[in-house]
Design a protein around this motif. Structure first.
Motif, mmCIF file in Angstrom:
data_model
loop_
_atom_site.group_PDB
_atom_site.id
_atom_site.type_symbol
_atom_site.label_atom_id
_atom_site.label_comp_id
_atom_site.label_asym_id
_atom_site.label_seq_id
_atom_site.Cartn_x
_atom_site.Cartn_y
_atom_site.Cartn_z
ATOM 1 N N ALA A 171 27.144 3.615 6.244
ATOM 2 C CA ALA A 171 26.532 2.615 7.126
ATOM 3 C C ALA A 171 25.110 2.998 7.524
ATOM 4 C CB ALA A 171 27.393 2.412 8.368
ATOM 5 N N ASN A 188 23.300 -1.713 0.002
ATOM 6 C CA ASN A 188 24.049 -2.941 0.238
ATOM 7 C C ASN A 188 25.526 -2.597 0.033
ATOM 8 O OD1 ASN A 188 25.106 -5.485 0.479
ATOM 9 N ND2 ASN A 188 24.185 -6.284 -1.390
ATOM 10 N N THR A 217 29.745 -2.312 1.076
ATOM 11 C CA THR A 217 30.920 -2.820 1.783
ATOM 12 C C THR A 217 31.937 -1.700 1.792
ATOM 13 O OG1 THR A 217 30.534 -5.054 0.919
ATOM 14 C CG2 THR A 217 32.663 -4.619 1.954
ATOM 15 N N ARG A 273 37.079 -8.355 9.975
ATOM 16 C CA ARG A 273 35.810 -7.657 10.152
ATOM 17 C C ARG A 273 36.011 -6.432 11.056
ATOM 18 N NH1 ARG A 273 34.990 -11.970 6.715
ATOM 19 N NH2 ARG A 273 32.860 -11.814 5.931
ATOM 20 N N GLN A 274 34.966 -5.629 11.159
ATOM 21 C CA GLN A 274 35.040 -4.381 11.907
ATOM 22 C C GLN A 274 35.376 -4.603 13.379
ATOM 23 O OE1 GLN A 274 31.795 -1.685 11.162
ATOM 24 N NE2 GLN A 274 31.919 -0.774 13.183
ATOM 25 N N ASP A 275 34.877 -5.690 13.955
ATOM 26 C CA ASP A 275 35.080 -5.938 15.383
ATOM 27 C C ASP A 275 36.304 -6.808 15.656
ATOM 28 O OD1 ASP A 275 34.070 -8.218 14.276
ATOM 29 O OD2 ASP A 275 32.567 -8.590 15.842
ATOM 30 N N GLY A 325 30.422 -9.678 2.411
ATOM 31 C CA GLY A 325 30.699 -8.347 2.942
ATOM 32 C C GLY A 325 29.505 -7.424 2.946
ATOM 33 N N ARG A 374 26.792 -5.042 3.894
ATOM 34 C CA ARG A 374 26.604 -4.106 5.010
ATOM 35 C C ARG A 374 27.648 -4.344 6.106
ATOM 36 N NH1 ARG A 374 22.621 -0.728 4.692
ATOM 37 N NH2 ARG A 374 22.600 -0.374 6.945
ATOM 38 N N GLU A 375 28.896 -4.497 5.644
ATOM 39 C CA GLU A 375 30.022 -4.697 6.544
ATOM 40 C C GLU A 375 31.162 -3.766 6.166
ATOM 41 O OE1 GLU A 375 31.119 -8.723 8.210
ATOM 42 O OE2 GLU A 375 30.361 -9.311 6.243
ATOM 43 N N SER A 376 32.103 -3.638 7.098
ATOM 44 C CA SER A 376 33.368 -2.971 6.830
ATOM 45 C C SER A 376 34.470 -4.015 6.935
ATOM 46 C CB SER A 376 33.614 -1.849 7.840
ATOM 47 O OG SER A 376 34.848 -1.194 7.555
ATOM 48 N N LEU A 377 35.236 -4.194 5.840
ATOM 49 C CA LEU A 377 36.267 -5.222 5.788
ATOM 50 C C LEU A 377 37.652 -4.585 5.764
ATOM 51 C CD1 LEU A 377 34.807 -7.659 3.075
ATOM 52 C CD2 LEU A 377 34.456 -7.698 5.561
#
Length: 201
Positions: free
Chosen positions: A136, A141, A143, A162-164, A191, A193-196
Motif C-alpha cells: 500500500a 497499481n 490490489t 472493501r477494506q472499510d 480494485g 490501490r484497494e484491498s478486497l
C-alpha cells in the motif's frame, strides 16, 4: 491478450489460478516457482517457466520482463517478499500487482463470522498485514486480496468487500479467488490501490 506472471504457481491457489487463466483467457503466462518440475506439463504455446524464489533478484528480474500483471500467491516471509517484489516491479516498470494476503488483517471480521480471526487476537496475521502495508505504501497499481479460508469447491459464487467494510463470510473456493484474479488482471481500474475481501456468498 495480457502477459501474466504468476509467482507461487505450484501452490494451491497458484495452480487453480493458472488453470483458470488457461481455460478462460488467451493470456500468456509466465510461471515462477522454486521447483518448476512441480508445474507438470506446460502449454508450449502459452506458458513459460522461470525457476526461482521471489527473493532471488536475478530470477525475479528475468520473470518480470515484458509482463503486464503480476499475481503473487506466496507463503513464508511475506513482508520481506513483498518488499523485494515491489522494488523489482518498480525497477522493471511493471505496475499492476495482485497479491494474496488474508482476511482479518484490518480487524474487519464481525463476531457473526468469527472475530477471533482478527489481527488483534491472532498474531499469525501480522506478517500478512505487514506485507499489505508495504504494498500500500508503494506507487504500484495494486490490489491486495483477503480471502476467507479457501477450499476446493467448484463454485464462483462470491462476495467482495472493501477494506472499510465488514468481512462477509468465512470460506471461499480457490476457483472463486481465481475468477477474481482474472477479472482484476483485465481491468486495471477495478480494485485499483484497494484491498478486497472475498468470501462465499
Amino acid at each position: 491478450m495480457t502477459n501474466i506472471l504468476i509467482i507461487g504457481a505450484t501452490g494451491s491457489v497458484g495452480r487453480v489460478t493458472r488453470q483458470y487463466f488457461l481455460d478462460h483467457t488467451d493470456d500468456q503466462l509466465t510461471l515462477m516457482a522454486r521447483n518448476v518440475g512441480r508445474l507438470g506439463q506446460l502449454d508450449a504455446a502459452r506458458e513459460t517457466a522461470v525457476a526461482g524464489s521471489v527473493l532471488d533478484a536475478d530470477a525475479l528480474q528475468r520473470a518480470l520482463v515484458g509482463q503486464d500483471v503480476v499475481f503473487a500467491a506466496l507463503s513464508g516471509q511475506l513482508a520481506q517478499m513483498a518488499t523485494r517484489l515491489v522494488d523489482a516491479m518498480q525497477s522493471a516498470g511493471v505496475s499492476r500487482l495482485l497479491f494474496i494476503t488474508s482476511m482479518g488483517i484490518y480487524n474487519e471480521i464481525p463476531a457473526s463470522v468469527g472475530a477471533s480471526g482478527n489481527l488483534r487476537r491472532n498474531p499469525v496475521l501480522q506478517d500478512y498485514r505487514d506485507a499489505a502495508d508495504v504494498i500500500a505504501a508503494s506507487e504500484l497499481n495494486y490490489t491486495t486480496i483477503r480471502p476467507g479460508w479457501f477450499d476446493n469447491g467448484n463454485d464462483t459464487d462470491y462476495q467482495i468487500t472493501r477494506q472499510d467494510e465488514p468481512f462477509g463470510g468465512h470460506d471461499v473456493s480457490r476457483k472463486s479467488i481465481a475468477d477474481l484474479v482474472v477479472r482484476l488482471a483485465h481491468d486495471d481500474t477495478f480494485g485499483a490501490r484497494e484491498s478486497l475481501g472475498i468470501n462465499r456468498k
